[in-house]
Design a protein around this motif. Structure first.
Motif, PDB file in Angstrom:
ATOM      1  N   SER A 137       0.809  -1.219   0.000  1.00 22.85           N
ATOM      2  CA  SER A 137       0.000   0.000   0.000  1.00 22.85           C
ATOM      3  C   SER A 137       0.842   1.270   0.000  1.00 22.85           C
ATOM      4  O   SER A 137       0.299   2.381   0.010  1.00 22.85           O
ATOM      5  CB  SER A 137      -0.922   0.010   1.217  1.00 22.85           C
ATOM      6  N   GLY A 138       2.164   1.128   0.016  1.00 22.22           N
ATOM      7  CA  GLY A 138       3.047   2.289   0.015  1.00 22.22           C
ATOM      8  C   GLY A 138       3.444   2.759   1.389  1.00 22.22           C
ATOM      9  O   GLY A 138       4.183   3.735   1.522  1.00 22.22           O
ATOM     10  N   ILE A 188      -6.876   4.170  -0.626  1.00 22.24           N
ATOM     11  CA  ILE A 188      -5.757   3.251  -0.934  1.00 22.24           C
ATOM     12  C   ILE A 188      -5.867   2.031  -0.025  1.00 22.24           C
ATOM     13  O   ILE A 188      -5.208   1.935   1.029  1.00 22.24           O
ATOM     14  CB  ILE A 188      -4.405   3.973  -0.766  1.00 22.24           C
ATOM     15  N   ALA A 189      -6.706   1.110  -0.414  1.00 21.73           N
ATOM     16  CA  ALA A 189      -6.952  -0.092   0.389  1.00 21.73           C
ATOM     17  C   ALA A 189      -7.641  -1.137  -0.481  1.00 21.73           C
ATOM     18  O   ALA A 189      -8.097  -0.849  -1.596  1.00 21.73           O
ATOM     19  CB  ALA A 189      -7.830   0.256   1.595  1.00 21.73           C
ATOM     20  N   GLY A 190      -7.679  -2.367   0.024  1.00 20.46           N
ATOM     21  CA  GLY A 190      -8.434  -3.440  -0.612  1.00 20.46           C
ATOM     22  C   GLY A 190      -8.015  -3.747  -2.028  1.00 20.46           C
ATOM     23  O   GLY A 190      -6.831  -3.912  -2.332  1.00 20.46           O
ATOM     24  N   ASP A 191      -9.009  -3.796  -2.934  1.00 19.34           N
ATOM     25  CA  ASP A 191      -8.754  -4.184  -4.319  1.00 19.34           C
ATOM     26  C   ASP A 191      -7.832  -3.212  -5.041  1.00 19.34           C
ATOM     27  O   ASP A 191      -7.115  -3.594  -5.962  1.00 19.34           O
ATOM     28  CB  ASP A 191     -10.074  -4.300  -5.085  1.00 19.34           C
ATOM     29  N   ARG A 192      -7.878  -1.942  -4.633  1.00 16.57           N
ATOM     30  CA  ARG A 192      -6.981  -0.975  -5.280  1.00 16.57           C
ATOM     31  C   ARG A 192      -5.513  -1.360  -5.063  1.00 16.57           C
ATOM     32  O   ARG A 192      -4.688  -1.214  -5.955  1.00 16.57           O
ATOM     33  CB  ARG A 192      -7.237   0.430  -4.747  1.00 16.57           C
ATOM     34  N   VAL A 196       1.732   6.951  -4.828  1.00 17.12           N
ATOM     35  CA  VAL A 196       2.570   7.102  -3.643  1.00 17.12           C
ATOM     36  C   VAL A 196       4.036   7.075  -4.071  1.00 17.12           C
ATOM     37  O   VAL A 196       4.439   6.195  -4.846  1.00 17.12           O
ATOM     38  CB  VAL A 196       2.307   5.987  -2.616  1.00 17.12           C
ATOM     39  N   VAL A 197       4.822   8.013  -3.585  1.00 18.37           N
ATOM     40  CA  VAL A 197       6.269   8.035  -3.809  1.00 18.37           C
ATOM     41  C   VAL A 197       6.940   8.094  -2.447  1.00 18.37           C
ATOM     42  O   VAL A 197       6.561   8.907  -1.594  1.00 18.37           O
ATOM     43  CB  VAL A 197       6.697   9.252  -4.653  1.00 18.37           C
ATOM     44  N   VAL A 198       7.943   7.224  -2.233  1.00 18.20           N
ATOM     45  CA  VAL A 198       8.671   7.232  -0.961  1.00 18.20           C
ATOM     46  C   VAL A 198      10.145   6.945  -1.233  1.00 18.20           C
ATOM     47  O   VAL A 198      10.480   6.072  -2.043  1.00 18.20           O
ATOM     48  CB  VAL A 198       8.085   6.200   0.038  1.00 18.20           C
ATOM     49  N   PHE A 199      11.033   7.688  -0.576  1.00 12.57           N
ATOM     50  CA  PHE A 199      12.466   7.455  -0.737  1.00 12.57           C
ATOM     51  C   PHE A 199      13.195   7.884   0.529  1.00 12.57           C
ATOM     52  O   PHE A 199      12.682   8.662   1.343  1.00 12.57           O
ATOM     53  CB  PHE A 199      13.034   8.206  -1.950  1.00 12.57           C
TER      54      PHE A 199
END
Length: 786
Positions: A178-179, A193-197, A227-230
């Motif tokens: 989910s990111g 942002i949950a489940g089937d997504r 979602v972007v994470v670094f």
């Protein structure tokens, strides 16, 4: 990054900002190492930046310049562009691959139970049945993506898929489907942002090969969530990876909602979410930092950019996982495999040294070599790890010789000379003990010992203290190579040692080949060769009937036997045919050999490159290409490219290990530039997929290391002809240069010239030009297509 400091910089004068920037950049240069040549900086020249139609997101001062940030929101994978007030710029591409099973029949229409229970590799057989190169798209669709059917782990936890971090931090931060990380959850800001997504997401990276994780989730309309994470490259925490986050909804070319985060959720006035300018400043610092870390990777140009990015990303992952970029770790996050009991694992060392040497990262190879022999090898040549793998001692000697042949650096050889010699002597002691056995003993003259580190965990580890063929094969190679090196270096007393190792190597090779010939089951079709002498059943039969069995870890035994490359070609081909027919292969990659399971069949992600090396040398190119494709698409998570130690073909997850991650760079180097260990032959273009050659796009590698120095090679099809160019280093050259033309299906080769002079094709497939370089260093080989 200290965001309060950033805000102070934002409010400072231009002169003040310039001074602070210069100070920070000087500190980064000292801490992160030399940035390298300007071509690796990723900066675009003034006037070459195109942001027409892109959306301006923000601007911020940095040093003497003001930077504007644009993003192309018109398309799902639109680029992020930084433009400085002096006109220079930087473009970060965004990638995304489906992390779920797409429509269409799985497993090429075959029943998974049949695939898993059959001894032959049914999937590989089907993909290769046409006789030509396997189709890359068919290989991709041959099994569901890793993690697409991932179940929750014990305790209800969903498994992480990838990690972010920096070279300096001594730990990593996992990122989940989910990111979210373990400290920041985008779902708190976007409940959608949950489940089937999440199940129907696309995974990728920002920056092509940089470790900025990107996740794309569908919405009910025409847009998507992203979602972007670094990891923050300026953070100074020893173990905590500070992370930047951006969560957005994008629709009809607009960012309708966006939230920024830094490591943790906001809490009262003392911890507030960052401003957009802070996030993008952190992203720019991140991009420059990773450019500096990867400045020395041999440059590749291929028709499909993702292969280039994947190659470079493997070394990025290594820097994230290794504390300080050097200290070895097998995995990440979990006790398996991040516990210190794995740190001295020989495969971490041998895989890292191979990959970094082959792709030109000599400084990293130096540090890896020095670290292992300083901290994990004692004065007796014994390793600081629970279970030594006997064949890996031989491989270690081979790689030490390769290190010198590639780098010409003997300082580490001299520094660790006694430990290196003790490693060779350790193997000599094992040979001497074996020669004391009765000549009727099945293992007479071979090298007895464990072949797998986990052997030591059993109540009776002597079950695996056996004369595996691989132990002998890799010892032969190790002694041969280290003997040549000791002679070359003319070390005091080295000639006597070299002569002894050379004598032992020849004797052991003769004993090995004779033992394999004696123990080959020619009554079976194809002939069966086990992993050690004296076996009465196949390894699969033994695993079903004997628990535990001395034929355990058969995959390792076969891989190292082939990788050593000391068998006659006919015998090596028989071993490969045996593996494909009797249960040691999955989708063209070496299987993780276990008792048959009707629900899954394993792919061995790490160490299996040794098998691929022998495919290449024996000119089994179609199988080599299948190995390459399958390893990418079925031992790596899609988009986020996290490699598994062992993966399956049912869409399940896999434990990450860094040696598996470093397979792709090795395969890419060898398909372009490959040298034979015992002959003065250098191959270029030996295993290029025909589809790549036929794309009309240039294929190129620059400064590829060989024992004759650095090599540049390129090939392109244009105007009814294919042009290959090769530039050798000054100094010694190979006796023969083999230039191969694997032209597209439906095309045939006509006349060919070398530097304008008429030449001829040779080889079994009449597609290779053999050139004797002599004193020449540059060659243009042109072949007409009909």
């Amino acid at each position: 990054m200290d965001r309060r400091r950033f805000l102070q910089v934002m409010a400072a004068t231009t002169a003040g900002m310039a001074a602070m920037s210069a100070m920070a950049e000087g500190q980064n240069a000292a801490e992160h190492g030399k940035v390298g040549n300007p071509g690796a900086t990723g900066l675009l020249a003034p006037g070459s930046v195109n942001v027409e139609g892109h959306t301006l997101l923000c601007q911020f001062p940095r040093g003497k310049e003001t930077w504007k940030v644009y993003e192309d929101l018109r398309t799902r994978d639109g680029v992020i562009t930084f433009v400085a007030s002096n006109g220079t710029g930087r473009v970060l591409i965004k990638t995304a691959e489906a992390a779920f099973s797409e429509e269409g029949p799985e497993h090429l229409g075959l029943d998974i139970k049949d695939i898993c229970m059959a001894a032959p590799d049914l999937l590989a057989n089907k993909l290769l049945e046409g006789g030509g190169d396997p189709d890359e798209e068919q290989v991709r669709r041959a099994a569901p993506p890793m993690n697409s059917a991932q179940s929750r782990r014990p305790g209800g936890r969903v498994g992480w898929e990838t990690v972010v971090g920096t070279r300096e931090c001594s730990d990593t931060m996992p990122v989940y489907p989910s990111g979210n990380t373990r400290t920041y959850h985008p779902v708190q800001y976007f409940h959608e942002i949950a489940g089937d997504r999440v199940a129907k997401r696309h995974d990728g990276l920002v920056g092509g090969w940089m470790p900025a994780v990107r996740k794309v989730f569908p919405d009910a309309g025409r847009g998507h969530y992203e979602v972007v994470v670094f990891g923050d490259v300026l953070a100074k925490d020893r173990f905590i990876v500070q992370t930047w986050h951006r969560t957005a909804h994008i629709e009809d070319g607009k960012m309708t909602k966006v939230e920024f985060g830094y490591s943790y959720p906001a809490y009262t006035r003392r911890r507030q979410d960052p401003k957009p300018e802070e996030f993008y400043h952190g992203l720019l610092e991140f991009a420059e930092y990773w450019d500096g870390q990867m400045h020395d990777v041999a440059l590749l140009s291929l028709p499909e950019r993702s292969w280039v990015d994947m190659t470079r990303y493997a070394f990025v992952k290594e820097q994230i996982v290794r504390p300080g970029g050097v200290y070895p770790k097998y995995g990440a996050v979990d006790r398996d495999y991040y516990g210190p009991e794995y740190d001295g694992f020989q495969d971490i060392f041998t895989m890292a040294l191979t990959a970094n040497l082959e792709m030109g990262r000599f400084a990293q190879a130096h540090d890896t070599f020095d670290n292992y022999f300083t901290e994990f090898t004692d004065a007796k040549g014994m390793i600081n790890m629970r279970g030594p793998e006997t064949a890996q001692f031989g491989l270690t000697l081979w790689l030490i010789a390769r290190y010198y042949n590639y780098t010409q650096d003997k300082t580490l050889i001299v520094k660790h000379r006694e430990k290196i010699e003790q490693t060779a002597i350790l193997l000599a002691e094992l040979q001497d003990e074996s020669l004391k056995l009765p000549q009727t003993d099945r293992g007479y003259g071979l090298i007895w010992g464990w072949n797998e580190s986990d052997s030591c965990l059993n109540a009776d580890p002597s079950i695996w203290n056996k004369p595996y063929f691989a132990n002998a094969a890799m010892t032969v190679r190790g002694w041969r190579e280290i003997a040549q090196l000791w002679r070359m270096l003319k070390l005091s007393g080295g000639e006597a040692m070299a002569a002894d190792w050379e004598r032992r190597s020849k004797l052991l090779q003769e004993t090995l080949v004779a033992s394999i010939a004696k123990n080959t089951r020619n009554d079976m079709k194809p002939a069966y060769i086990g992993t050690l002498p004296g076996t009465k059943t196949t390894f699969r039969e033994a695993m079903e009937k004997e628990r535990p069995t001395e034929q355990g870890w058969a995959h390792r035994g076969y891989i190292e036997l082939l990788q050593a490359d000391v068998l006659p070609d006919e015998m090596a081909n028989t071993v490969i045919d045996c593996m494909r027919a009797y249960g040691a292969m999955t989708l063209g990659v070496v299987a993780n050999v276990q008792p048959p399971n009707p629900e899954s069949r394993g792919i061995l992600g790490f160490i299996s490159y040794g098998y691929a090396q022998q495919l290449l040398r024996l000119d089994r190119i179609e199988e080599y290409i299948l190995f390459l494709y399958s390893h990418r698409y079925h031992d790596h998570s899609r988009g986020s490219w996290t490699a598994g130690e062992v993966s399956g073909i049912n869409g399940g997850g896999a434990l990450f290990c860094i040696p598996a991650q470093q397979t792709i760079p090795i395969l890419m180097k060898w398909m372009l530039v490959f040298e034979e260990p015992d002959r003065e032959i250098l191959h270029v273009g030996r295993a290029l997929p025909r589809e790549w050659v036929g794309s009309g796009k240039e294929i190129r590698i620059e400064q590829a290391p060989t024992r004759w120095g650095r090599v540049d090679y390129s090939m392109i099809v244009s105007g009814g002809q294919v042009v290959a160019k090769v530039a050798l280093a000054n100094g010694r050259a190979p006796k023969d240069l083999h230039v191969r033309f694997r032209v597209p299906a439906g095309k045939t080769l006509g006349t060919v010239t070398v530097n304008g002079q008429s030449a001829e094709f040779s080889g079994a497939k009449k597609d290779t030009v053999v050139v004797a370089p002599g004193n020449r260093k540059r060659f243009e080989v042109v072949a007409l297509l009909t």
